[in-house]
Design a protein around this motif. Structure first.
Motif, PDB file in Angstrom:
ATOM      1  N   ARG A   1       0.832  -1.197   0.000  1.00 44.41           N
ATOM      2  CA  ARG A   1       0.000   0.000   0.000  1.00 44.41           C
ATOM      3  C   ARG A   1       0.869   1.250   0.000  1.00 44.41           C
ATOM      4  N   VAL A   2       1.890   1.222   0.809  1.00 49.49           N
ATOM      5  CA  VAL A   2       2.802   2.367   0.877  1.00 49.49           C
ATOM      6  C   VAL A   2       3.458   2.593  -0.478  1.00 49.49           C
ATOM      7  N   GLU A   3       3.889   1.503  -1.108  1.00 46.59           N
ATOM      8  CA  GLU A   3       4.519   1.614  -2.423  1.00 46.59           C
ATOM      9  C   GLU A   3       3.531   2.136  -3.467  1.00 46.59           C
ATOM     10  N   LEU A   4       2.279   1.688  -3.370  1.00 44.39           N
ATOM     11  CA  LEU A   4       1.260   2.131  -4.328  1.00 44.39           C
ATOM     12  C   LEU A   4       0.995   3.623  -4.178  1.00 44.39           C
ATOM     13  N   ASP A   5       0.822   4.076  -2.935  1.00 48.48           N
ATOM     14  CA  ASP A   5       0.595   5.510  -2.699  1.00 48.48           C
ATOM     15  C   ASP A   5       1.817   6.328  -3.115  1.00 48.48           C
ATOM     16  N   LYS A   6       2.992   5.781  -2.876  1.00 50.85           N
ATOM     17  CA  LYS A   6       4.226   6.470  -3.269  1.00 50.85           C
ATOM     18  C   LYS A   6       4.310   6.589  -4.784  1.00 50.85           C
ATOM     19  N   ALA A   7       3.875   5.544  -5.499  1.00 52.42           N
ATOM     20  CA  ALA A   7       3.883   5.575  -6.966  1.00 52.42           C
ATOM     21  C   ALA A   7       2.946   6.647  -7.495  1.00 52.42           C
ATOM     22  N   VAL A   8       1.770   6.753  -6.866  1.00 48.17           N
ATOM     23  CA  VAL A   8       0.830   7.810  -7.267  1.00 48.17           C
ATOM     24  C   VAL A   8       1.450   9.176  -7.031  1.00 48.17           C
ATOM     25  N   GLN A   9       2.070   9.339  -5.872  1.00 48.15           N
ATOM     26  CA  GLN A   9       2.677  10.627  -5.539  1.00 48.15           C
ATOM     27  C   GLN A   9       3.790  10.988  -6.528  1.00 48.15           C
ATOM     28  N   GLN A  10       4.555   9.992  -6.933  1.00 46.88           N
ATOM     29  CA  GLN A  10       5.639  10.241  -7.890  1.00 46.88           C
ATOM     30  C   GLN A  10       5.109  10.638  -9.262  1.00 46.88           C
ATOM     31  N   LEU A  11       3.887  10.233  -9.570  1.00 47.93           N
ATOM     32  CA  LEU A  11       3.262  10.584 -10.854  1.00 47.93           C
ATOM     33  C   LEU A  11       2.558  11.932 -10.795  1.00 47.93           C
ATOM     34  N   SER A  12       2.452  12.507  -9.599  1.00 48.21           N
ATOM     35  CA  SER A  12       1.606  13.685  -9.427  1.00 48.21           C
ATOM     36  C   SER A  12       2.101  14.914 -10.180  1.00 48.21           C
ATOM     37  N   ALA A  13       3.417  15.096 -10.284  1.00 52.33           N
ATOM     38  CA  ALA A  13       3.933  16.272 -10.993  1.00 52.33           C
ATOM     39  C   ALA A  13       3.555  16.220 -12.468  1.00 52.33           C
ATOM     40  N   THR A  14       3.770  15.054 -13.085  1.00 53.00           N
ATOM     41  CA  THR A  14       3.373  14.889 -14.495  1.00 53.00           C
ATOM     42  C   THR A  14       1.864  14.972 -14.640  1.00 53.00           C
TER      43      THR A  14
ATOM     44  N   ALA B   1       0.147   3.667 -11.732  1.00 53.17           N
ATOM     45  CA  ALA B   1       0.689   3.201 -10.447  1.00 53.17           C
ATOM     46  C   ALA B   1       0.408   1.712 -10.261  1.00 53.17           C
ATOM     47  N   LEU B   2      -0.774   1.263 -10.621  1.00 48.38           N
ATOM     48  CA  LEU B   2      -1.131  -0.153 -10.515  1.00 48.38           C
ATOM     49  C   LEU B   2      -0.295  -1.009 -11.461  1.00 48.38           C
ATOM     50  N   SER B   3      -0.024  -0.475 -12.656  1.00 47.16           N
ATOM     51  CA  SER B   3       0.768  -1.244 -13.625  1.00 47.16           C
ATOM     52  C   SER B   3       2.179  -1.509 -13.096  1.00 47.16           C
ATOM     53  N   GLN B   4       2.688  -0.574 -12.312  1.00 37.10           N
ATOM     54  CA  GLN B   4       4.017  -0.762 -11.726  1.00 37.10           C
ATOM     55  C   GLN B   4       4.008  -1.896 -10.707  1.00 37.10           C
ATOM     56  N   GLN B   5       2.930  -1.992  -9.945  1.00 36.09           N
ATOM     57  CA  GLN B   5       2.776  -3.101  -8.997  1.00 36.09           C
ATOM     58  C   GLN B   5       2.630  -4.432  -9.734  1.00 36.09           C
ATOM     59  N   MET B   6       1.926  -4.392 -10.844  1.00 34.57           N
ATOM     60  CA  MET B   6       1.739  -5.609 -11.638  1.00 34.57           C
ATOM     61  C   MET B   6       3.048  -6.046 -12.283  1.00 34.57           C
TER      62      MET B   6
END
Length: 481
Positions: free
Chosen positions: A25-38, A143-148
């Motif tokens: 979950r932490v990694e998923l939220d972090k992935a979303v946050q990393q995408l936020s600027a773009t 973000a989900l694709s990165q987890q997959m």
């Protein structure tokens, strides 16, 4: 092994599994946050383009390109719509759909100022926040694709690029094309001025244009030789307004005159009026529509003009899903962290002063529990909900009390609150998809509720059987005879 030792091992495995899930979950939220600027850059770009329904060429391409560059398999121009697309990642089941919109509204050109200030040379504005909608759903999907890709999730995530939600019924044509036939659950969200997730329905709606073709003549020198198409519109509207008294309580009907002539001294040979008619039941909408057509026929008969009925199709009422709505509400409640930034407090207060029903600014950090209260708007998500279990939620992206389809909503579209809301929506979507992919029981419960609500009723769209997407509905004017 003793029973005590076995229990300890089981407990340890359970705790390790829960710990691993928490880390994911932490990694998923972090992935979303990393995408936020773009994501925020893309959202602002779509806000500035403000392209209306079926004309979102640049907005659609921006999102499709972003997903494709992130490893998604993209199909463009689906269902005969140039700006519709699907983007898929992963394989197998479950297939979870994320809906994304990006069209703007005509007549709402507005800058980001806290006062009415149309943008020169621009006619449309993002008065429903769709620039945030499509982007947040894409952020969640990526973000989900990165987890997959890391092997932590199994299944298929499919993003639907959905054009022309505002009156163009875009999703209806995607549904009719069978693009949702293998989907287990569909999720959506929407910007607003409150945070909500509930088991709510919406209004079914049919959109129609009545075009009248008459005879032009000099309005003063030879009025007897003219047959006014505008008179036909006025008779139609008068009859329709009398009809209001004899409609069911929850029905809604509204119109605009889109063509009415060009000069007072010329009898208008062409005129057009554009109607929406709505009700919580699509069956009632079908009946009311036939009565409305009779009003237009009366207008043509009374004025000796020719009537052309242009049915632009309709959308069904939203079919709620209790298990999904309850789960989304818990996710939203747990993750809600919105607040108006200090540097935007003055902007928010100035916008608030222009509202007829302002709400406390602190309410952006609260959940509004609407339960089963009817949503008096309409959405083409309704058609999706009749073929697959569907649920959505609303995130506060506007100053509290801001009505949708207003210049204030457009002005809020580039605020930090809009950015925060977009990120929150992406996180709620991503976490809910992970819940669905790892919890077959949740999908089963959603399917059971879906079957209970649909019963024996088959999907029956409000569009005509052979109707094609009205790709020019934002460009139309009454044609020459």
């Amino acid at each position: 092994m003793s029973l005590l030792r076995l229990s300890a091992v089981v407990l340890l495995v359970f705790l390790l599994a829960r710990g691993a899930q928490a880390d994911d979950r932490v990694e998923l939220d972090k992935a979303v946050q990393q995408l936020s600027a773009t994501g925020w850059k893309n959202a602002q770009q779509i806000w500035e383009w403000a392209e209306p329904g079926y004309q979102e060429t640049k907005s659609s391409a921006l999102l499709a390109d972003w997903l494709e560059s992130s490893g998604f398999r993209v199909q463009r121009g689906v269902a005969g719509i140039p700006t519709a697309f699907t983007a898929e990642y992963g394989s197998g089941t479950p297939v979870i759909a994320l809906l994304g919109e990006f069209d703007a509204l005509p007549g709402l050109s507005q800058s980001s100022a806290p006062f009415r200030e149309p943008v020169e040379g621009q006619q449309c504005g993002q008065g429903c926040g769709h620039h945030l909608f499509g982007v947040a759903s894409a952020m969640a999907a990526i973000a989900l694709s990165q987890q997959m890709h890391a092997g932590k999730l199994q299944g298929t995530i499919r993003y639907y690029g959905c054009p022309a939600e505002e009156g163009g019924s875009g999703k209806v044509f995607l549904v009719r094309q069978g693009l949702f036939k293998d989907v287990a659950v569909a999720l959506h969200w929407h910007p607003g001025s409150v945070n909500t997730a509930g088991d709510r329905s919406s209004l079914a709606r049919i959109a129609v244009r009545f075009r009248f073709h008459g005879v032009s003549a000099h309005a003063s020198a030879a009025p007897e030789q003219g047959r006014s198409a505008l008179d036909a519109v006025e008779v139609t509207n008068f009859a329709a307004n009398l009809m209001r008294e004899h409609m069911p309580e929850q029905a809604r009907m509204h119109y605009v005159i889109t063509v009415g002539g060009d000069a007072p001294n010329v009898v208008p040979s062409e005129a057009e009026v554009y109607y929406y008619i709505r009700h919580p039941s699509s069956e009632v909408v079908r009946q009311l529509y036939q009565r409305l057509v009779k009003c237009a026929e009366a207008g043509a008969l009374a004025t000796e003009t020719r009537l052309e009925v242009v049915n632009e199709g309709g959308i069904l009422e939203l079919l709620p899903n209790a298990p999904l709505a309850e789960h989304l509400n818990k996710r939203l409640e747990k993750m809600l962290d919105l607040k108006i930034a200090p540097q935007e407090l003055e902007l928010a207060q100035r916008l608030q002063a222009t509202l007829s029903q302002p709400q406390p600014l602190a309410s952006v950090g609260e959940i509004s529990h609407l339960g089963t209260e009817l949503n008096t708007g309409s959405t083409d998500v309704g058609d999706v909900s009749w073929v697959v279990p569907t649920a959505g939620f609303t995130v506060a992206c506007w100053v509290p009390g801001t009505p949708g389809h207003s210049w204030q909503a457009v002005a809020c579209g580039k605020t930090d609150l809009a950015r925060q809301g977009m990120i929150l929506a992406a996180k709620v979507l991503a976490n809910t998809v992970e819940d669905l992919m790892t919890s077959p029981d949740l999908i089963a419960a959603a399917r059971q509720d879906f079957q209970r609500r649909t019963g024996n009723r088959a999907y029956a769209p409000l569009t005509e059987p052979d109707q094609k997407p009205p790709l020019d509905y934002r460009k139309r004017r009454a044609s020459s005879p």
